[in-house]
Structure formats: C-alpha cells, structure tokens
Design a protein around this motif. Structure first.
Motif, PDB file in Angstrom:
ATOM      1  N   SER A 191       0.843  -1.193   0.000  1.00 17.58           N
ATOM      2  CA  SER A 191       0.000   0.000   0.000  1.00 17.58           C
ATOM      3  C   SER A 191       0.880   1.246   0.000  1.00 17.58           C
ATOM      4  O   SER A 191       2.099   1.173   0.180  1.00 17.58           O
ATOM      5  N   GLU A 192       0.254   2.396  -0.153  1.00 24.27           N
ATOM      6  CA  GLU A 192       1.016   3.645  -0.120  1.00 24.27           C
ATOM      7  C   GLU A 192       1.698   3.837   1.229  1.00 24.27           C
ATOM      8  O   GLU A 192       2.885   4.186   1.294  1.00 24.27           O
ATOM      9  N   ARG A 314      -4.074  -4.353   6.922  1.00 21.51           N
ATOM     10  CA  ARG A 314      -3.870  -4.782   5.532  1.00 21.51           C
ATOM     11  C   ARG A 314      -4.240  -6.253   5.361  1.00 21.51           C
ATOM     12  O   ARG A 314      -4.845  -6.646   4.355  1.00 21.51           O
TER      13      ARG A 314
END
Length: 332
Positions: A191-192, A314
């Motif tokens: 992810s970012e 996540r």
C-alpha cells in the motif's frame, strides 16, 4: 583501550573478524546512547568510521543485523554474545536476541513458499505449499508469544541502548526483521503507507535483504503476489485451496496480533489510548494511519502503534476481499 584497538584495525583484513570488531565498537558506542550522541568519545566514532571505510558493507550504527544476526551467529559459533545487562537480566537479553535470530527462518521459509506460487515456474502443488506456510507461520508465532514472559523492567534495562536519537539513525528494532516484509510482499502488493515504511527502512534492513526486498517489492507492485495472481486468474485454487490461503492469512494475523500484544505489554506508554486494538477494531478503522505522526515512537522511530495496527489492517482487508463471494475465480 581505543589506541590498542587502532593497532588491531591496522592488521585485520578478514571480513568476519572485521564484523565482530565492528560489533564490539558499536556496542561500546551504544553504551553511551542513554546519555546522548555527544557523550561518546570522538576517537570511538572515528574508529567506527575507519572500519566502514575499509569495509563499506559494515553499518556505522548498531543495526538489527549487528545486534541480532552477527551477535547471535557468534554466540552459536563460540558461546559468546554481547549484551548490555548483567546477572539474570543478561540471560533474558540474550534470549531476546536469540529468539529473533532463531525464529526468522520460519518466516523466511513461509515467504519463499508463497513466492513459489507466483514465479513463472509456479509450484505444481499449491495446496501442499500453503499447508507448509501455515505450519511455518504457526512456529514463527510461537516464538513471538514467548516474549510475553519478558517483564517491562527487564526489557527497559536494555532497550535504551537500542535507541536512535533525533537527527541520527533509527534504532535497532525488530521492525527491521526482513523476512516478515518478504512474506507480506509475496502475499499482497504494498500500500502507499507501507511503501513509506519500506522507503525509510531500506538502509536499516540487513544488507543481504536489501536487494531482495527491493526486487520483491517491484515484482509485487507489478502483480507478482498471491492475491493479485488469484484475482487475475493466473493462480487457480479450488475451494479447499482458497480455505488454505485464508488459513495462511489468519496465521499471519495471529503473528501480527501477538507482536502487537507483546509490544503493548513492553511499551505501555506507546499505547496510552487503550481502545482500538482488537481485530474487530482494527478491521473497522477505515484505513491505515500515519506512521510518521511523531507520537509514541517505537525503537524504530516510527509510530509503533500505527506500524503494528496498519499491518493487521492490511491483512484483514485482504481476508475480507478473498472471502467475499465471487471475489476471484476458482477451479470448482
């Protein structure tokens, strides 16, 4: 003493000996950490810098690689280990380091197992691979759970020597155990927020792992991860295989939650807000939180609460996606 070490430096060209000497120098340097970076003798910093000049692969600060891997490899070879504590606490500190060192191969095996499912010559029996990964993660988590026995008092006697300082390098933290990150990169794309962590952590991972993490990260971004391969139909699992994959995720979450619990016990000051830490709470937090917010930093210098809860989030988000009806093609 430093003058004698200087003479030793001039005659030693063996890389293994250089690593052990650097370990000793870094332990000496870290002994001054609680007093601040200006407390260490200038000659000590110059010796460390000189070693790095002669052996560029050496870290100039007490890193995870030196504290855990170099230290424990020497213990297993000779019975000698470097610790900051004395008496019974010295044995607890030794076991803390050894636990990290001895547990990581289980995470590494799990990571390479998942990786084998997304390579061009993918594993012929994905169900067997996933079963092995579940067992590896279960053993890895058992190691982590043992840290619950380490008291706050014992941990906080040696932790100050692992810490970085403002404007200096990050501390020697378990956050930089590389195989955990290889495992996540093999499972799902970064992810970012996780990318920010990886960017700022790269120089703190053990030297062997830096090119591996960089390569796996690039591959994962391009779709070489289990979740994306399953989604685009290049990895096909029957119903039982998908259930096995969910068990892999559950075991990874078990590890992450055990790590969260152990850290919360050891560093209660970093978890002043006691709510929001159950699986349900984390699943419903609505996204990742800022690991650079500056509050309650762990040994790594990141927000320890957010690093740990983001990692759980996540995985739980991936689990929810995989268990949603019609989420990915399956071989019925």
């Amino acid at each position: 003493m430093l003058r004698n070490v200087t003479q030793q430096l001039l005659i030693e060209d063996d890389e293994r000996t250089a690593r052990l000497l650097q370990l000793d120098l870094l332990f000496l340097l870290s002994g001054y950490a609680p007093a601040g970076p200006q407390a260490a003798p200038r000659g000590l910093a110059e010796l460390i810098s000189a070693q790095c000049g002669r052996f560029p692969a050496l870290d100039p600060h007490l890193s995870y690689e030196f504290l855990i891997d170099v230290n424990c490899e020497e213990y297993r070879r000779s019975g000698d280990i470097r610790v900051f504590s004395a008496g019974r606490d010295a044995a607890l500190e030794r076991d803390f380091y050894l636990g990290h060192h001895l547990s990581e191969p289980w995470a590494k095996s799990a990571a390479y197992g998942l990786r084998s499912l997304v390579l061009p010559a993918a594993a012929a029996r994905p169900a067997a691979v996933l079963d092995d990964v579940v067992e590896h993660l279960a053993e890895f988590t058992r190691y982590m759970a043992r840290y619950r026995k380490l008291s706050q008092e014992a941990f906080n006697r040696f932790r100050p020597y692992h810490m970085g300082h403002p404007g200096g390098p990050r501390g020697a933290s378990g956050a930089f155990m590389p195989s955990v990150h290889l495992l996540e990169l093999a499972l799902l794309p970064p992810s970012e927020g996780y990318g920010i962590f990886l960017d700022q952590s790269m120089s703190y991972f053990p030297s062997w792992s830096r090119p591996v993490i960089a390569r796996w990260r690039g591959d994962s971004i391009r779709g070489a991860n289990v979740s994306q391969r399953l989604r685009d139909g290049r990895l096909v699992l029957d119903r039982a295989g998908r259930e096995r994959l969910v068990r892999v995720i559950d075991k990874f979450v078990d590890f992450r939650m055990a790590h969260l619990g152990v850290t919360r016990h050891a560093l209660p000051e970093a978890f002043r807000e006691r709510t929001g830490l159950t699986r349900r709470d984390i699943r419903e937090q609505g996204g990742e939180h800022d690991i650079l917010d500056g509050r309650d930093p762990g040994t790594s210098g990141f927000s320890v609460r957010h690093v740990l809860t983001n990692a759980v989030y996540r995985l739980l988000a991936l689990r929810a996606d995989l268990t949603r009806p019609g989420s990915a093609p399956a071989d019925q």
